[in-house]
Every structure is written in structure tokens, then in C-alpha cells.
Scaffold this motif. Sequence first.
Motif, PDB file in Angstrom:
ATOM      1  N   ALA A  43       5.368   7.276 -17.396  1.00 21.96           N
ATOM      2  CA  ALA A  43       5.548   5.858 -17.710  1.00 21.96           C
ATOM      3  C   ALA A  43       6.372   5.165 -16.639  1.00 21.96           C
ATOM      4  O   ALA A  43       6.086   4.024 -16.247  1.00 21.96           O
ATOM      5  CB  ALA A  43       6.228   5.718 -19.077  1.00 21.96           C
ATOM      6  N   PHE A  44       7.395   5.854 -16.141  1.00 18.10           N
ATOM      7  CA  PHE A  44       8.254   5.288 -15.097  1.00 18.10           C
ATOM      8  C   PHE A  44       7.463   5.018 -13.816  1.00 18.10           C
ATOM      9  O   PHE A  44       7.565   3.939 -13.217  1.00 18.10           O
ATOM     10  CB  PHE A  44       9.413   6.246 -14.821  1.00 18.10           C
ATOM     11  CG  PHE A  44      10.159   5.972 -13.550  1.00 18.10           C
ATOM     12  CD1 PHE A  44      10.854   4.776 -13.373  1.00 18.10           C
ATOM     13  CD2 PHE A  44      10.166   6.901 -12.521  1.00 18.10           C
ATOM     14  CE1 PHE A  44      11.547   4.523 -12.188  1.00 18.10           C
ATOM     15  CE2 PHE A  44      10.856   6.650 -11.343  1.00 18.10           C
ATOM     16  CZ  PHE A  44      11.541   5.459 -11.179  1.00 18.10           C
ATOM     17  N   PHE A  45       6.659   5.979 -13.380  1.00 19.03           N
ATOM     18  CA  PHE A  45       5.904   5.795 -12.141  1.00 19.03           C
ATOM     19  C   PHE A  45       4.831   4.713 -12.288  1.00 19.03           C
ATOM     20  O   PHE A  45       4.571   3.962 -11.341  1.00 19.03           O
ATOM     21  CB  PHE A  45       5.278   7.124 -11.702  1.00 19.03           C
ATOM     22  CG  PHE A  45       6.283   8.122 -11.208  1.00 19.03           C
ATOM     23  CD1 PHE A  45       7.112   7.811 -10.134  1.00 19.03           C
ATOM     24  CD2 PHE A  45       6.422   9.364 -11.811  1.00 19.03           C
ATOM     25  CE1 PHE A  45       8.059   8.717  -9.669  1.00 19.03           C
ATOM     26  CE2 PHE A  45       7.362  10.270 -11.349  1.00 19.03           C
ATOM     27  CZ  PHE A  45       8.184   9.949 -10.289  1.00 19.03           C
ATOM     28  N   ARG A  46       4.235   4.611 -13.485  1.00 16.23           N
ATOM     29  CA  ARG A  46       3.272   3.536 -13.726  1.00 16.23           C
ATOM     30  C   ARG A  46       3.972   2.185 -13.676  1.00 16.23           C
ATOM     31  O   ARG A  46       3.447   1.221 -13.111  1.00 16.23           O
ATOM     32  CB  ARG A  46       2.600   3.727 -15.090  1.00 16.23           C
ATOM     33  CG  ARG A  46       1.595   4.869 -15.150  1.00 16.23           C
ATOM     34  CD  ARG A  46       1.123   5.090 -16.577  1.00 16.23           C
ATOM     35  NE  ARG A  46       0.435   3.919 -17.077  1.00 16.23           N
ATOM     36  CZ  ARG A  46      -0.872   3.744 -17.056  1.00 16.23           C
ATOM     37  NH1 ARG A  46      -1.651   4.676 -16.535  1.00 16.23           N
ATOM     38  NH2 ARG A  46      -1.426   2.654 -17.539  1.00 16.23           N
ATOM     39  N   SER A  47       5.150   2.125 -14.276  1.00 17.77           N
ATOM     40  CA  SER A  47       5.901   0.873 -14.279  1.00 17.77           C
ATOM     41  C   SER A  47       6.337   0.492 -12.864  1.00 17.77           C
ATOM     42  O   SER A  47       6.269  -0.674 -12.464  1.00 17.77           O
ATOM     43  CB  SER A  47       7.127   1.011 -15.187  1.00 17.77           C
ATOM     44  OG  SER A  47       7.928  -0.156 -15.156  1.00 17.77           O
ATOM     45  N   LEU A  48       6.768   1.485 -12.106  1.00 16.90           N
ATOM     46  CA  LEU A  48       7.235   1.250 -10.743  1.00 16.90           C
ATOM     47  C   LEU A  48       6.114   0.701  -9.858  1.00 16.90           C
ATOM     48  O   LEU A  48       6.362  -0.105  -8.952  1.00 16.90           O
ATOM     49  CB  LEU A  48       7.774   2.554 -10.160  1.00 16.90           C
ATOM     50  CG  LEU A  48       8.729   2.477  -8.962  1.00 16.90           C
ATOM     51  CD1 LEU A  48      10.001   1.724  -9.333  1.00 16.90           C
ATOM     52  CD2 LEU A  48       9.077   3.882  -8.494  1.00 16.90           C
ATOM     53  N   ALA A  49       4.869   1.145 -10.122  1.00 18.30           N
ATOM     54  CA  ALA A  49       3.734   0.732  -9.299  1.00 18.30           C
ATOM     55  C   ALA A  49       3.078  -0.556  -9.784  1.00 18.30           C
ATOM     56  O   ALA A  49       2.122  -1.034  -9.149  1.00 18.30           O
ATOM     57  CB  ALA A  49       2.689   1.852  -9.269  1.00 18.30           C
ATOM     58  N   TYR A  50       3.574  -1.113 -10.880  1.00 19.13           N
ATOM     59  CA  TYR A  50       2.990  -2.360 -11.389  1.00 19.13           C
ATOM     60  C   TYR A  50       3.187  -3.463 -10.345  1.00 19.13           C
ATOM     61  O   TYR A  50       4.284  -3.603  -9.788  1.00 19.13           O
ATOM     62  CB  TYR A  50       3.666  -2.738 -12.708  1.00 19.13           C
ATOM     63  CG  TYR A  50       2.926  -3.776 -13.501  1.00 19.13           C
ATOM     64  CD1 TYR A  50       1.828  -3.431 -14.275  1.00 19.13           C
ATOM     65  CD2 TYR A  50       3.311  -5.118 -13.472  1.00 19.13           C
ATOM     66  CE1 TYR A  50       1.146  -4.379 -15.015  1.00 19.13           C
ATOM     67  CE2 TYR A  50       2.629  -6.072 -14.205  1.00 19.13           C
ATOM     68  CZ  TYR A  50       1.548  -5.698 -14.976  1.00 19.13           C
ATOM     69  OH  TYR A  50       0.878  -6.647 -15.696  1.00 19.13           O
ATOM     70  N   PRO A  51       2.155  -4.246 -10.016  1.00 19.23           N
ATOM     71  CA  PRO A  51       2.249  -5.228  -8.924  1.00 19.23           C
ATOM     72  C   PRO A  51       3.471  -6.140  -8.992  1.00 19.23           C
ATOM     73  O   PRO A  51       4.152  -6.346  -7.975  1.00 19.23           O
ATOM     74  CB  PRO A  51       0.950  -6.028  -9.068  1.00 19.23           C
ATOM     75  CG  PRO A  51      -0.011  -5.050  -9.667  1.00 19.23           C
ATOM     76  CD  PRO A  51       0.807  -4.214 -10.604  1.00 19.23           C
ATOM     77  N   ASP A  52       3.777  -6.681 -10.166  1.00 19.85           N
ATOM     78  CA  ASP A  52       4.940  -7.560 -10.287  1.00 19.85           C
ATOM     79  C   ASP A  52       6.233  -6.818  -9.984  1.00 19.85           C
ATOM     80  O   ASP A  52       7.154  -7.363  -9.366  1.00 19.85           O
ATOM     81  CB  ASP A  52       5.013  -8.155 -11.690  1.00 19.85           C
ATOM     82  CG  ASP A  52       3.931  -9.213 -11.921  1.00 19.85           C
ATOM     83  OD1 ASP A  52       3.249  -9.564 -10.942  1.00 19.85           O
ATOM     84  OD2 ASP A  52       3.787  -9.678 -13.066  1.00 19.85           O
ATOM     85  N   HIS A  53       6.290  -5.561 -10.417  1.00 21.24           N
ATOM     86  CA  HIS A  53       7.501  -4.782 -10.197  1.00 21.24           C
ATOM     87  C   HIS A  53       7.656  -4.383  -8.722  1.00 21.24           C
ATOM     88  O   HIS A  53       8.780  -4.254  -8.224  1.00 21.24           O
ATOM     89  CB  HIS A  53       7.493  -3.542 -11.083  1.00 21.24           C
ATOM     90  CG  HIS A  53       7.672  -3.869 -12.531  1.00 21.24           C
ATOM     91  ND1 HIS A  53       7.552  -2.918 -13.524  1.00 21.24           N
ATOM     92  CD2 HIS A  53       7.959  -5.037 -13.153  1.00 21.24           C
ATOM     93  CE1 HIS A  53       7.762  -3.482 -14.694  1.00 21.24           C
ATOM     94  NE2 HIS A  53       8.000  -4.765 -14.496  1.00 21.24           N
ATOM     95  N   VAL A  54       6.546  -4.190  -8.031  1.00 19.40           N
ATOM     96  CA  VAL A  54       6.610  -3.903  -6.586  1.00 19.40           C
ATOM     97  C   VAL A  54       7.195  -5.116  -5.864  1.00 19.40           C
ATOM     98  O   VAL A  54       8.044  -4.983  -4.973  1.00 19.40           O
ATOM     99  CB  VAL A  54       5.216  -3.565  -6.031  1.00 19.40           C
ATOM    100  CG1 VAL A  54       5.257  -3.481  -4.510  1.00 19.40           C
ATOM    101  CG2 VAL A  54       4.712  -2.253  -6.614  1.00 19.40           C
ATOM    102  N   GLY A  55       6.758  -6.312  -6.268  1.00 17.27           N
ATOM    103  CA  GLY A  55       7.291  -7.523  -5.667  1.00 17.27           C
ATOM    104  C   GLY A  55       8.776  -7.687  -5.915  1.00 17.27           C
ATOM    105  O   GLY A  55       9.534  -8.070  -5.006  1.00 17.27           O
ATOM    106  N   VAL A  56       9.200  -7.394  -7.138  1.00 19.24           N
ATOM    107  CA  VAL A  56      10.625  -7.481  -7.459  1.00 19.24           C
ATOM    108  C   VAL A  56      11.419  -6.464  -6.637  1.00 19.24           C
ATOM    109  O   VAL A  56      12.497  -6.779  -6.106  1.00 19.24           O
ATOM    110  CB  VAL A  56      10.863  -7.250  -8.964  1.00 19.24           C
ATOM    111  CG1 VAL A  56      12.352  -7.144  -9.263  1.00 19.24           C
ATOM    112  CG2 VAL A  56      10.256  -8.382  -9.782  1.00 19.24           C
TER     113      VAL A  56
END
Length: 255
Positions: free
Chosen positions: A37-50
Motif C-alpha cells: 500500500a505504501f509503494f502504491r501510494s508513493l507512486a500515485y501521480p499527485d504524491h510524486v508531484g508533492v
Amino acid sequence: MEKKNNLQFSIRGYEASDRREVLALLCDGVLEHVYPAFFRSLAYPDHVGVALSVCVAGYVLGGSSYLLALLFGAAWAGLLYYCCHQVHQGYLQRRLEAARGQNGLLEGSGLWVAETEVGGRTRLVGAVAVRAVKGDQGAPGGRGEDRTGEEEEEEEEFEEGEEELELYGELPLMVVSYGCRRRGLGSLLALKALETCKGRGYTRLLVDSSSPQAAANTLYRKMGFVQTAAHGETHANRWIAMLARVQVLTLEKLL
């Protein structure tokens, strides 16, 4: 009995002496999905931008410091990990409370465990549970009134004048020990649940899964389950759930 990769699995009814091992399997089965879940969240486009913005902010505020940029990025990643862990820890806590309660998950008749022999010792390596749910007919994916008593209580007639309700099955627990994955045990447990539901006359079988459970979701779909709902309501704090980006999936198979 099924033989896969030199391991033989046998499925039997749950006994009170199995409680500790089943709860241990439940804990491991839930918490092992924190990292996916953490790696999926980390790779989420919005989270990459943040993450990029946070690193740039650290670089600027630190006077062109790469170290501060790295620390800011690590802090953001740590926040995402914390959110994913909280979502799964909260879910686990609710499942443990349900399992230990009176007439709970480990007290009913619809619970089976899988065993295999490893190094001359018999080990409990999997578990599956089925419970009856009473709900409105024609409302796929919905939730009705849980029926956690004995099977004969599930079949009692409704009171005169009460609207007829559909009786279907739900899979509140299906877990396989990590060392016994990809050996056919998951399919055996799922087939046991389906056979039980058909034998009891249930119209369908529902299971709640989550987006990080890629292997389980693949197995369900191979066995004919179809996704009927998806939402982000995890009973965690709204902001924690939003950052974790964990989707709760409902899959259903008509019987």
C-alpha cells in the motif's frame, strides 16, 4: 487433499485449540499489505508531484542543501507510510474485536483451517470463514443483517408479514501463510467456501478486498468473482485515508 510442490494440504473444521494460530495468520495477513500500500501510494501521480515539491522546498530553504532536500523527501515518505500503516492497523483491530467477541468469527460453524506437514510437524497454514448475511433482494454488493449463529438459525422462517430477504454468503476471512502461496491452497480454500454456500442455498458469495491485495484479487477474478463496488472509506481519519489511497473493493460471485 491436493499436492502442490511436494506439499500436501488438508482442510478440516476449526477447533478451539486453533484460535491462537488463526489469529496469528490474520495479523500477518493484514499487516503484510502495509508495504504494498505504501509503494502504491508513493507512486500515485499527485504524491510524486508533492514529493518533488517538498524536495525542492528543502533544497531552497537549506541554501542549496541536498541533505535537507533528502530529509524533506524522507519526511513526506514517512508520512505516507504512517497513513498506510494506520489504515491497516485500524482494520486489523476491528477484525480482532469481531473474532474475539461473543458469537464472533471464531465461534461460528462456518470456519475451516488448512494444515500441512513441514519438517515432521503439522502446521496450520491457512483459514477460511463463511457467514450468512440477510439483505434486500436485488441489491448486489450491499450489506444486510449479519447472521452469525448456527446454520439452522439461518434457515428459520421469517415472521408473518415480514418482507422476504435474500440470504447470501460473505467471506470475512481467507488467509494463506506466506510460505504456502502459489501452491494452490488459496484456490482450495475458496472452493471450500463456494461449496459451502451452494450447499446452504445462498444466492451469491461476497468478499471485501483492497487494492494492495493484488494476488488475492487475481485469484478471486480467476474463480469468477466480479468487482461490484469500490470506495475509499476505511474508517480511518479522513485525511489519513486520503493520503493512503487504499481502495476497498467488493467482489461478488453468483451461485
